[in-house]
Motif scaffolding. Sequence first.
Motif, mmCIF file in Angstrom:
data_model
loop_
_atom_site.group_PDB
_atom_site.id
_atom_site.type_symbol
_atom_site.label_atom_id
_atom_site.label_comp_id
_atom_site.label_asym_id
_atom_site.label_seq_id
_atom_site.Cartn_x
_atom_site.Cartn_y
_atom_site.Cartn_z
ATOM 1 N N ARG A 112 8.906 2.115 9.360
ATOM 2 C CA ARG A 112 7.519 1.671 9.177
ATOM 3 C C ARG A 112 7.257 1.506 7.678
ATOM 4 N NH1 ARG A 112 3.089 1.608 12.540
ATOM 5 N NH2 ARG A 112 4.227 2.671 14.184
ATOM 6 N N THR A 113 6.835 0.306 7.298
ATOM 7 C CA THR A 113 6.759 -0.068 5.879
ATOM 8 C C THR A 113 5.386 -0.632 5.541
ATOM 9 O OG1 THR A 113 9.131 -0.586 5.918
ATOM 10 C CG2 THR A 113 7.825 -1.475 4.082
ATOM 11 N N ARG A 114 4.872 -0.213 4.382
ATOM 12 C CA ARG A 114 3.616 -0.793 3.845
ATOM 13 C C ARG A 114 4.006 -1.907 2.888
ATOM 14 N NH1 ARG A 114 2.972 4.771 4.024
ATOM 15 N NH2 ARG A 114 1.270 5.470 5.393
ATOM 16 N N ILE A 115 3.729 -3.118 3.311
ATOM 17 C CA ILE A 115 4.260 -4.261 2.577
ATOM 18 C C ILE A 115 3.641 -4.414 1.183
ATOM 19 C CG2 ILE A 115 2.647 -6.029 3.412
ATOM 20 C CD1 ILE A 115 5.221 -7.775 3.861
ATOM 21 N N ASN A 116 2.413 -3.997 0.994
ATOM 22 C CA ASN A 116 1.791 -4.066 -0.341
ATOM 23 C C ASN A 116 2.507 -3.147 -1.334
ATOM 24 O OD1 ASN A 116 -0.093 -6.004 0.307
ATOM 25 N ND2 ASN A 116 -1.703 -4.528 0.839
ATOM 26 N N ASP A 117 2.995 -1.994 -0.829
ATOM 27 C CA ASP A 117 3.731 -1.085 -1.711
ATOM 28 C C ASP A 117 5.045 -1.702 -2.146
ATOM 29 O OD1 ASP A 117 1.682 0.649 -1.291
ATOM 30 O OD2 ASP A 117 2.757 1.943 0.139
ATOM 31 N N VAL A 118 5.732 -2.391 -1.241
ATOM 32 C CA VAL A 118 7.003 -3.027 -1.598
ATOM 33 C C VAL A 118 6.764 -4.124 -2.638
ATOM 34 C CG1 VAL A 118 8.987 -4.313 -0.707
ATOM 35 C CG2 VAL A 118 7.969 -2.481 0.652
ATOM 36 N N LEU A 119 5.702 -4.913 -2.466
ATOM 37 C CA LEU A 119 5.382 -5.961 -3.443
ATOM 38 C C LEU A 119 5.073 -5.356 -4.816
ATOM 39 C CD1 LEU A 119 3.171 -8.299 -1.246
ATOM 40 C CD2 LEU A 119 5.353 -8.908 -2.282
ATOM 41 N N GLY A 120 4.322 -4.261 -4.824
ATOM 42 C CA GLY A 120 3.993 -3.630 -6.104
ATOM 43 C C GLY A 120 5.227 -3.086 -6.784
ATOM 44 N N GLN A 121 6.157 -2.513 -6.002
ATOM 45 C CA GLN A 121 7.388 -1.978 -6.568
ATOM 46 C C GLN A 121 8.242 -3.101 -7.125
ATOM 47 O OE1 GLN A 121 9.461 0.474 -3.799
ATOM 48 N NE2 GLN A 121 11.216 0.822 -5.131
ATOM 49 N N THR A 122 8.218 -4.260 -6.463
ATOM 50 C CA THR A 122 9.019 -5.393 -6.933
ATOM 51 C C THR A 122 8.560 -5.858 -8.319
ATOM 52 O OG1 THR A 122 9.385 -6.096 -4.652
ATOM 53 C CG2 THR A 122 9.744 -7.742 -6.361
ATOM 54 N N PHE A 123 7.252 -5.930 -8.522
ATOM 55 C CA PHE A 123 6.737 -6.493 -9.783
ATOM 56 C C PHE A 123 6.747 -5.502 -10.943
ATOM 57 C CE2 PHE A 123 5.325 -9.870 -7.083
ATOM 58 C CZ PHE A 123 5.339 -10.980 -7.917
ATOM 59 N N GLU A 124 7.166 -4.246 -10.671
ATOM 60 C CA GLU A 124 7.305 -3.313 -11.785
ATOM 61 C C GLU A 124 8.399 -3.774 -12.743
ATOM 62 O OE1 GLU A 124 7.993 0.575 -10.325
ATOM 63 O OE2 GLU A 124 5.908 0.897 -9.668
ATOM 64 N N MET A 125 9.431 -4.446 -12.209
ATOM 65 C CA MET A 125 10.532 -4.899 -13.050
ATOM 66 C C MET A 125 10.240 -6.245 -13.696
ATOM 67 S SD MET A 125 13.952 -3.793 -10.972
ATOM 68 C CE MET A 125 13.574 -4.786 -9.579
ATOM 69 N N PHE A 126 9.285 -6.996 -13.132
ATOM 70 C CA PHE A 126 9.046 -8.354 -13.643
ATOM 71 C C PHE A 126 7.732 -8.500 -14.414
ATOM 72 C CE2 PHE A 126 11.866 -8.998 -10.043
ATOM 73 C CZ PHE A 126 12.825 -9.835 -10.589
ATOM 74 N N ASN A 127 6.932 -7.512 -14.388
ATOM 75 C CA ASN A 127 5.599 -7.656 -14.968
ATOM 76 C C ASN A 127 5.661 -8.013 -16.452
ATOM 77 O OD1 ASN A 127 2.808 -7.703 -14.834
ATOM 78 N ND2 ASN A 127 2.623 -5.529 -15.413
ATOM 79 N N GLN A 128 6.418 -7.197 -17.207
ATOM 80 C CA GLN A 128 6.520 -7.470 -18.642
ATOM 81 C C GLN A 128 7.276 -8.755 -18.903
ATOM 82 O OE1 GLN A 128 5.018 -5.883 -21.063
ATOM 83 N NE2 GLN A 128 4.093 -4.443 -19.566
ATOM 84 N N GLN A 129 8.313 -8.982 -18.141
ATOM 85 C CA GLN A 129 9.129 -10.183 -18.340
ATOM 86 C C GLN A 129 8.300 -11.438 -18.106
ATOM 87 O OE1 GLN A 129 12.595 -10.231 -15.925
ATOM 88 N NE2 GLN A 129 13.343 -12.190 -16.656
#
Length: 778
Positions: free
Chosen positions: A612-629
């Motif tokens: 069971r997965t909260r999709i908003n959390d996965v999206l937020g985790q993904t952009f932690e690596m790309f936000n600054q870039q």
Amino acid sequence: MPAGSAGAKDIMARVISYIRCSLVFRLIIIVGLTVILSISLWAFFNIRNFKAQNMKAHIASTDRLSNSIKLGTHYAMMLNSRDDINQIINNIAKQPEIENIRIYNKYGQIKFTNQPHEMDQVIDIKAVACDICHKLDPAPPSDIPLFERTRIFQSPEGHRLLGVIQPIYNDPGCSSSQCHFHSRDQTILGALDVVVSLKHTDQQVVKMEKGVFKLAVSTILVTSVIIFFTIFFFVKKPIIKLVEGTRRIARGDYEADIDIGSAHEIRPLGEAIRQMGKKIGRHQAALRKQKNEYQALFENAPCMIAVQDRHFQLLQYNRAFRERFDPRPKDFCYTAYKGMDEKCPDCPVEKTFADGRSHYGEAEGMGRQGQKKHWIFITAPIMDESGNITAAMEMSIDITRRRNLEKDLEKSEEKYHAIFNNIFNPVFVVDQQTLKILDCNIKAMELYHPGKADMTGKLFTDFFPEDEQTAMVRQVKSQKEISKVRHVKADGQMIDVDMWVAPARYSGQDVFLITINDITRRLQTEQHLLHASKMATLGEMSTGIAHELNQPLSVIKSSASFCLKKIHKKEPLPEEIFNKLIGKIDTNVDRAEKIIQHMRQFARKSDIKLVRTRINDVLGQTFEMFNQQLKIRGIQVVWEKKEDLPDILADPDRLEQVFINLVMNAKDAIEAKWEAQGGGKDQTDRIIIQTFVADGNVVVKVRDTGPGIEKKIRDRLFEPFFTTKEVGRGTGLGLSISYGIIKECNGDIRAGRGQEGGAEFTLVFPVPELPEDEIEYA
């Protein structure tokens, strides 16, 4: 013999037969004999009594007459007046019925008589009953019984005569008289014989006998007539009506009205016969109905029925037999069935006649049109009331069509087994309720149990790991397609398979046809490709990652350098400043560690696991690596997230890879647009991330403001190794792998054109229906 004489004899024979069988004549004869016997007995005793009484009266009367004569002649005898004696005798003898009056001396000499010619004749003493006195002489009794002094004899004319002897005793007066010469010693001086005629008496007896006979005859006749008419009107006539009624009943007129008049004793019999006729009629109707039903059943029976005698000749057969074999009259069974001239070597009918039991089997022969026919048969004995077998019934069912179908089925089964065993994928036939394996093809044996000849009887659930069996049984019974299932082979090796489940019927059972596709190698290849894709993605992300790591390292370096500088100069460092610098170092170390840990987790190989997965959390985790870039590159990220989205079933790590691939493609598309425009950046370009719920599904949209996707290549976007990037900048695996990951999560991914003209990828995930306690959270 003349015809008339023969006819008369025939009539006489019929009359005699009728008289012999006639109840009337039997009764008349019986009653007549009874009457005759009764009257005869009565007449016999009555006449005998009449004769005895009459004779007794005659004897007494004659005896009195004798006494009267003796007394009348006593005085004349005393005086020895012969003339007076003769006169007296002659006068008395003139009376009717007196035949003779005689006086004998003791020597039997007739001294006085009314018949002059008999005078002085000597008679036989014994003939005239004088012997009794002579036997007793010299002292005969003074009183001789009357019956000894009486005699009955025949006259010369033929009628009977009654003679009574009256002894003449020596009277004392006579012995003292001077007129006689008899001595006193003589007891009996002589005898008076009176003979009377019994002719008139006998005539009366004869007349009486004739009267009795006439009475008997008339009584018999009258009685016979009475019996005749009584029986005729009150017995025979009703009986004739009863007979006629019974004959009508016998002819089938069961409602016949039997009117026997007023014969009250026979009337209940008529009523009983009438009721019996009605009951017989009802029973006959029921029997006819039953017979018709049985005949209809016999004729319309779907099987062929024939009744045969001991010589195997057909006695009776039904319509099905007639239509099938077209027998001729008096055909033998072997001729009708098989066109043979003699009985079959192993004849079941012959066995039935021999042992009285049923026999069954299968036979074949030729039909009317020359085609080969098959049938099964059973025989049964038909017995009479004594238990003797009189016939045999043979019932047959045409199984030609079934035999042909069996042959077709054999061919079909051979074809089925050929196809079944040559299917490239393993196929199992399992029972729907127990999941017991009923059949499997050769490929299944080769995959799961090589070297074993058969797996039937084994439970299909044994292929699942023990901790997954309950859940997998539920899925097998409810789903048509199950992907990436783990199976355990006979040697303990674990493999990954896809299963397709289809309900079917097999040998009369409800079964599942389960087709297996071994995807172990494919998954291994996909794992390698996925890992390679991750490494390629990490390579493409290296610049951004370096920048992400450089920032916390720069903070750490600056803070550490400041502290070392103060230490080397031996300058005091305020505690407040020191604590602040140490805190920055600690925070940035955690940040760097988190980035490295994220990268390590992203780069590792792992099996898919849906939780069971909260999709908003996965999206937020993904952009932690790309936000600054993305900020450095001047690309804005716009979030249109809906909070409190339902959870989905997915693998968070792999889902993150999908989002990384989509974001990297969106970044590359925007940069390609800038390069196509001469290298200038457009501050309005952006990446839009949108999440929402539609039709009960969780939807994620990732779109950009790049050049978009040409329509002609949209259908190929998810093909492996297809890319629109320049050589060396893309592997063509990102979207293909992303497609596979989304499908594994039971979702769907589509590519299209966004509102801003760029590319738009839509991801749709179903909301799980499983209970909370059966789903693991990420």
